[in-house]
Design a protein around this motif. Structure first.
Motif, PDB file in Angstrom:
ATOM      1  N   UNK A  93      39.319 -21.112  53.695  1.00 45.10           N
ATOM      2  CA  UNK A  93      39.915 -21.350  52.379  1.00 45.10           C
ATOM      3  C   UNK A  93      41.197 -20.529  52.226  1.00 45.10           C
ATOM      4  N   UNK A  94      41.178 -19.279  52.702  1.00 43.22           N
ATOM      5  CA  UNK A  94      42.379 -18.451  52.642  1.00 43.22           C
ATOM      6  C   UNK A  94      43.517 -19.091  53.421  1.00 43.22           C
ATOM      7  N   UNK A  95      43.215 -19.612  54.593  1.00 43.50           N
ATOM      8  CA  UNK A  95      44.242 -20.272  55.417  1.00 43.50           C
ATOM      9  C   UNK A  95      44.784 -21.512  54.731  1.00 43.50           C
ATOM     10  N   UNK A  96      43.873 -22.329  54.179  1.00 41.65           N
ATOM     11  CA  UNK A  96      44.291 -23.562  53.511  1.00 41.65           C
ATOM     12  C   UNK A  96      45.151 -23.263  52.282  1.00 41.65           C
ATOM     13  N   UNK A  97      44.744 -22.266  51.502  1.00 45.74           N
ATOM     14  CA  UNK A  97      45.490 -21.952  50.292  1.00 45.74           C
ATOM     15  C   UNK A  97      46.824 -21.286  50.607  1.00 45.74           C
ATOM     16  N   UNK A  98      46.896 -20.537  51.699  1.00 45.97           N
ATOM     17  CA  UNK A  98      48.184 -19.988  52.115  1.00 45.97           C
ATOM     18  C   UNK A  98      49.150 -21.115  52.467  1.00 45.97           C
ATOM     19  N   UNK A  99      48.638 -22.179  53.075  1.00 44.12           N
ATOM     20  CA  UNK A  99      49.468 -23.354  53.360  1.00 44.12           C
ATOM     21  C   UNK A  99      50.003 -23.970  52.068  1.00 44.12           C
ATOM     22  N   UNK A 100      49.143 -24.086  51.059  1.00 41.96           N
ATOM     23  CA  UNK A 100      49.590 -24.619  49.771  1.00 41.96           C
ATOM     24  C   UNK A 100      50.681 -23.729  49.183  1.00 41.96           C
ATOM     25  N   UNK A 101      50.509 -22.426  49.283  1.00 43.79           N
ATOM     26  CA  UNK A 101      51.512 -21.512  48.746  1.00 43.79           C
ATOM     27  C   UNK A 101      52.846 -21.673  49.462  1.00 43.79           C
ATOM     28  N   UNK A 102      52.798 -21.910  50.759  1.00 43.38           N
ATOM     29  CA  UNK A 102      54.028 -22.117  51.522  1.00 43.38           C
ATOM     30  C   UNK A 102      54.678 -23.449  51.172  1.00 43.38           C
ATOM     31  N   UNK A 103      53.889 -24.517  51.145  1.00 38.69           N
ATOM     32  CA  UNK A 103      54.432 -25.840  50.830  1.00 38.69           C
ATOM     33  C   UNK A 103      55.066 -25.843  49.437  1.00 38.69           C
ATOM     34  N   UNK A 104      54.460 -25.117  48.509  1.00 36.47           N
ATOM     35  CA  UNK A 104      54.961 -25.072  47.127  1.00 36.47           C
ATOM     36  C   UNK A 104      56.014 -23.991  46.922  1.00 36.47           C
ATOM     37  N   UNK A 105      56.309 -23.226  47.962  1.00 36.39           N
ATOM     38  CA  UNK A 105      57.253 -22.103  47.875  1.00 36.39           C
ATOM     39  C   UNK A 105      56.812 -21.090  46.825  1.00 36.39           C
ATOM     40  N   UNK A 106      55.539 -20.711  46.914  1.00 37.47           N
ATOM     41  CA  UNK A 106      55.040 -19.626  46.079  1.00 37.47           C
ATOM     42  C   UNK A 106      54.603 -20.003  44.697  1.00 37.47           C
ATOM     43  N   UNK A 107      54.083 -21.228  44.517  1.00 34.88           N
ATOM     44  CA  UNK A 107      53.673 -21.673  43.171  1.00 34.88           C
ATOM     45  C   UNK A 107      52.166 -21.782  43.004  1.00 34.88           C
ATOM     46  N   UNK A 108      51.395 -21.232  43.941  1.00 30.66           N
ATOM     47  CA  UNK A 108      49.939 -21.370  43.891  1.00 30.66           C
ATOM     48  C   UNK A 108      49.305 -20.404  42.903  1.00 30.66           C
ATOM     49  N   UNK A 109      48.390 -20.935  42.068  1.00 32.15           N
ATOM     50  CA  UNK A 109      47.448 -20.158  41.265  1.00 32.15           C
ATOM     51  C   UNK A 109      46.055 -20.478  41.819  1.00 32.15           C
ATOM     52  N   UNK A 110      45.334 -19.477  42.284  1.00 28.31           N
ATOM     53  CA  UNK A 110      44.059 -19.722  42.941  1.00 28.31           C
ATOM     54  C   UNK A 110      42.897 -19.414  41.999  1.00 28.31           C
ATOM     55  N   UNK A 111      42.331 -20.461  41.414  1.00 29.31           N
ATOM     56  CA  UNK A 111      41.162 -20.313  40.557  1.00 29.31           C
ATOM     57  C   UNK A 111      39.890 -20.431  41.373  1.00 29.31           C
ATOM     58  N   UNK A 112      38.945 -19.526  41.130  1.00 27.14           N
ATOM     59  CA  UNK A 112      37.710 -19.493  41.924  1.00 27.14           C
ATOM     60  C   UNK A 112      36.493 -19.522  41.010  1.00 27.14           C
ATOM     61  N   UNK A 113      35.401 -20.064  41.537  1.00 30.16           N
ATOM     62  CA  UNK A 113      34.137 -20.097  40.822  1.00 30.16           C
ATOM     63  C   UNK A 113      32.996 -20.229  41.797  1.00 30.16           C
ATOM     64  N   UNK A 114      31.781 -20.136  41.282  1.00 29.91           N
ATOM     65  CA  UNK A 114      30.614 -20.174  42.156  1.00 29.91           C
ATOM     66  C   UNK A 114      29.971 -21.553  42.238  1.00 29.91           C
ATOM     67  N   UNK A 115      30.375 -22.491  41.349  1.00 30.18           N
ATOM     68  CA  UNK A 115      29.725 -23.799  41.314  1.00 30.18           C
ATOM     69  C   UNK A 115      28.494 -23.751  40.433  1.00 30.18           C
ATOM     70  N   UNK A 116      28.180 -24.890  39.820  1.00 27.82           N
ATOM     71  CA  UNK A 116      27.060 -24.918  38.878  1.00 27.82           C
ATOM     72  C   UNK A 116      26.116 -26.103  39.094  1.00 27.82           C
ATOM     73  N   UNK A 117      26.494 -27.034  39.983  1.00 31.35           N
ATOM     74  CA  UNK A 117      25.768 -28.299  40.105  1.00 31.35           C
ATOM     75  C   UNK A 117      24.947 -28.308  41.396  1.00 31.35           C
ATOM     76  N   UNK A 118      23.627 -28.292  41.256  1.00 31.99           N
ATOM     77  CA  UNK A 118      22.746 -28.239  42.428  1.00 31.99           C
ATOM     78  C   UNK A 118      22.947 -29.436  43.353  1.00 31.99           C
ATOM     79  N   UNK A 119      23.220 -30.606  42.789  1.00 32.30           N
ATOM     80  CA  UNK A 119      23.422 -31.794  43.619  1.00 32.30           C
ATOM     81  C   UNK A 119      24.573 -31.591  44.602  1.00 32.30           C
TER      82      UNK A 119
END
Length: 355
Positions: A93-119
């Motif tokens: 995930x860190x690698x993938x999000x770093x790619x997004x930050x590069x493609x966007x030239x530093x515009x990434x906001x990384x929101x994180x959560x634990x998930x809530x849906x058992x399915x």
């Protein structure tokens, strides 16, 4: 009238629901078109939800969708809301999000959560009951990977020995991390101690004000500087239902179909404190909620003024495209908001400064 102190910022939230009147491809392309338009209209941020095995949310990887959005836009901040940490390997995930930050030239906001849906967990054969512990480990690893570029970690779920992480993000020391908070105070306290920003949802304005005060108190007590804490709060915001039309009656009518379909599909938890666990929705009561901004530009302006005065937050993340709303109506709502609501708050801030 309250002095705003700084320009308010307005973002948009995208769940990408596939309602019966849309195909998957139509909804996902509509979403990208709306993000591109939001960039052109001056919206501050666009936030993408992540789900699987549910028709109400068909983006299973925020990093993939955000990469597409990054390539189509120039200025808008691009956020995940949220990347479900227990469902990803934190280094990948860190690698993938770093790619997004590069493609966007530093515009990434990384929101994180634990998930809530058992399915969603069962679909990937991941233990739902371990999600909290796994989330905590993953967040530690993710933060280190993005900030330091090399990870040593030994825990219950992950054993990582001196692994370098590439590519490196554009933002230094790392893209801002946001924690989603909608329930008890513990999530807010943890975010404060770790120095992460936050996005609120599902709580009333008085609880919002309480949680922000708690955040400042805990962050300062943890040794963070006043300047750092205020920067983290300034990035933070609250998620609200929103739709704009020429008249309040038209806005309420346009928003109804998508909202009611979405609520009929979303049977695993209530939303924003205005929908019951039994999925029943009293639309008139929903429209009166302080978490709802649906109406003419004039009504929405008044509702935002109340929100600002009661919470002290300058940022709002607007949920316009709920339940696969018709694309042309969402576009119209976005344009009305940018033409009539945004300038009002910009001029109010300027007037307050001039005085």
């Amino acid at each position: 009238m309250a002095v705003l102190g700084k320009d308010m910022t307005f973002g948009l939230f995208f769940l990408n629901s596939v309602a019966p009147w849309k195909t998957d491809a139509e909804e996902l392309r509509n979403g990208l078109d709306q993000i591109k338009l939001a960039d052109e209209l001056g919206f501050h941020s666009a936030w993408i939800a992540e789900h699987n095995a549910r028709a109400y949310g068909v983006v299973s990887s925020t990093s993939v969708y955000l990469s597409a959005a990054a390539a189509m836009t120039k200025n808008i901040k691009l956020g995940s809301a949220v990347s479900r940490l227990p469902l990803h390997h934190p280094l990948q995930l860190a690698e993938d999000m770093a790619l997004v930050d590069i493609i966007s030239d530093g515009r990434l906001y990384l929101g994180v959560g634990k998930g809530y849906d058992k399915l969603e967990f069962d679909a990937y054969n991941i233990d739902f009951d371990e999600r909290h512990e796994k989330y905590l480990e993953s967040l530690d690893i993710l933060t280190t990977a993005l900030q330091n570029g090399r990870v040593n970690y030994s825990g219950k779920f992950y054993d990582i020995k001196d692994i370098p992480v590439y590519p490196r993000p554009v933002q230094n020391p790392r893209p801002p991390i946001f924690v989603m908070v909608s329930g008890n105070d513990a999530s807010m306290v943890n975010a404060a101690k770790q120095g992460h920003s936050f996005v609120l949802g599902g709580i009333k304005n008085d609880d919002t004000k309480h949680k922000i005060s708690l955040y400042r108190e805990q962050a300062i007590a943890s040794g963070l500087t006043h300047e750092y804490v205020e920067e983290a709060v300034a990035r933070s915001g609250k998620l609200l239902f929103c739709f704009v039309a020429e008249t309040t009656e038209q806005a309420q009518e346009d928003y109804r179909q998508g909202l009611e379909w979405y609520m009929s599909e979303r049977d695993n938890r209530p939303t924003f404190g205005v929908i019951s666990r039994e999925r029943d929705i009293d639309y008139d009561s929903f429209l009166k909620s302080e978490n709802t901004l649906v109406g003419s530009p004039e009504k929405v302006i008044k509702d935002i003024e109340r929100y600002k005065e009661e919470t002290g937050l300058n940022n709002i993340i607007l949920w316009m495209n709920i339940g696969g709303q018709q694309h042309d109506k969402v576009v119209k709502s976005m344009k009305l908001f940018s033409e009539h609501v945004m300038p009002y708050f910009e001029s109010k801030t300027l007037s307050a400064v001039e005085k």
